[in-house]
Each structure stands twice: as structure tokens, then as C-alpha cells.
Scaffold this motif. Sequence first.
Motif, PDB file in Angstrom:
ATOM      1  N   THR A  98       2.711   4.815  13.309  1.00  0.00           N
ATOM      2  CA  THR A  98       3.357   3.878  14.147  1.00  0.00           C
ATOM      3  C   THR A  98       2.403   3.305  15.045  1.00  0.00           C
ATOM      4  O   THR A  98       1.278   3.822  15.477  1.00  0.00           O
ATOM      5  CB  THR A  98       4.578   4.503  15.051  1.00  0.00           C
ATOM      6  OG1 THR A  98       3.944   5.442  15.961  1.00  0.00           O
ATOM      7  CG2 THR A  98       5.660   5.167  14.207  1.00  0.00           C
ATOM      8  N   ASP A  99       2.499   2.112  15.529  1.00  0.00           N
ATOM      9  CA  ASP A  99       1.881   1.449  16.660  1.00  0.00           C
ATOM     10  C   ASP A  99       1.661   2.379  17.793  1.00  0.00           C
ATOM     11  O   ASP A  99       0.732   2.535  18.472  1.00  0.00           O
ATOM     12  CB  ASP A  99       2.644  -0.001  17.086  1.00  0.00           C
ATOM     13  CG  ASP A  99       2.306  -0.830  15.733  1.00  0.00           C
ATOM     14  OD1 ASP A  99       1.923  -0.493  14.880  1.00  0.00           O
ATOM     15  OD2 ASP A  99       2.909  -1.761  15.880  1.00  0.00           O
ATOM     16  N   ALA A 100       2.904   2.975  18.301  1.00  0.00           N
ATOM     17  CA  ALA A 100       3.041   3.888  19.601  1.00  0.00           C
ATOM     18  C   ALA A 100       1.947   4.881  19.184  1.00  0.00           C
ATOM     19  O   ALA A 100       1.208   5.337  20.349  1.00  0.00           O
ATOM     20  CB  ALA A 100       4.458   4.372  19.805  1.00  0.00           C
ATOM     21  N   THR A 101       1.911   5.518  18.107  1.00  0.00           N
ATOM     22  CA  THR A 101       0.749   6.683  17.839  1.00  0.00           C
ATOM     23  C   THR A 101      -0.441   6.007  17.969  1.00  0.00           C
ATOM     24  O   THR A 101      -1.493   6.997  18.696  1.00  0.00           O
ATOM     25  CB  THR A 101       1.214   7.370  16.403  1.00  0.00           C
ATOM     26  OG1 THR A 101       2.358   7.766  16.427  1.00  0.00           O
ATOM     27  CG2 THR A 101       0.207   8.466  16.121  1.00  0.00           C
ATOM     28  N   LEU A 102      -0.783   5.028  17.568  1.00  0.00           N
ATOM     29  CA  LEU A 102      -2.348   4.518  17.649  1.00  0.00           C
ATOM     30  C   LEU A 102      -2.521   4.256  18.916  1.00  0.00           C
ATOM     31  O   LEU A 102      -3.690   4.506  19.425  1.00  0.00           O
ATOM     32  CB  LEU A 102      -2.353   3.080  16.613  1.00  0.00           C
ATOM     33  CG  LEU A 102      -2.221   3.507  15.191  1.00  0.00           C
ATOM     34  CD1 LEU A 102      -2.139   2.052  14.315  1.00  0.00           C
ATOM     35  CD2 LEU A 102      -3.429   4.402  14.735  1.00  0.00           C
TER      36      LEU A 102
END
Length: 112
Positions: free
Chosen positions: A35-39
Motif C-alpha cells: 500500500t501507499d501507506a506502507t511505502l
Amino acid sequence: MTTLRITQTELARRADVSVATLRVLQHGTGQRRTTDATLAAVSRALGWPERHLLQILLQRPPADVNPEPHSVAPPAGGDVSASTGPADILTVLRRIEGHVAAIAGHLATPPE
């Protein structure tokens, strides 16, 4: 991680993600999407701007981004400049970019 002198476990803790998630990012393995949040969390934990790894994943050059971490912990009893230089940081960044590109390839491949 080498530049910051932290372990995979420490980076996972700082980014509040699992070690398994970091392995997927580093090695381009696994079938699940990142996910974008993880990145963003991993980027922040590495001292980079939040969108840095996402821009690499999307193959957009982060022209306004300095990939060098904001803070590098000096080695015990040593000087960072003696062991870490721009070439070392660039090497690590290129390795991460390669892994992120592999992840993008996995994401672009439809499941069988």
C-alpha cells in the motif's frame, strides 16, 4: 539500512510494519500488494520524504527529493564521513530501486 546502521527488525519497528513486509519490499517477493501507506511509512523511517518510495514504484524520478537520509547514526566510536559517503548511499538507493521495480513487475503481472 546499512547506511543508517539499523537492522531489518529495527526498520520494521520504526515504520510500524512487519519484517515480512520489509522482506517483500527488499526482495520483490510475495503476491500481495504494497500500500501507499506502507511505502510512506518505510520512507519516513529511512529519513526520506513520504512519497519517495512511491515515486520510485511508479517509475517517476523523484527530482525534488534528496534520497540521502536526513539523519544517519554514526557508528559506535566512529565518524560517519569515514565510512559512509554519497557513493555508498547511491549504491543502497539503487538496490532499493531495483527491488521496488521488481515489486512493480509483480503487481503488474495478473495472477494465474
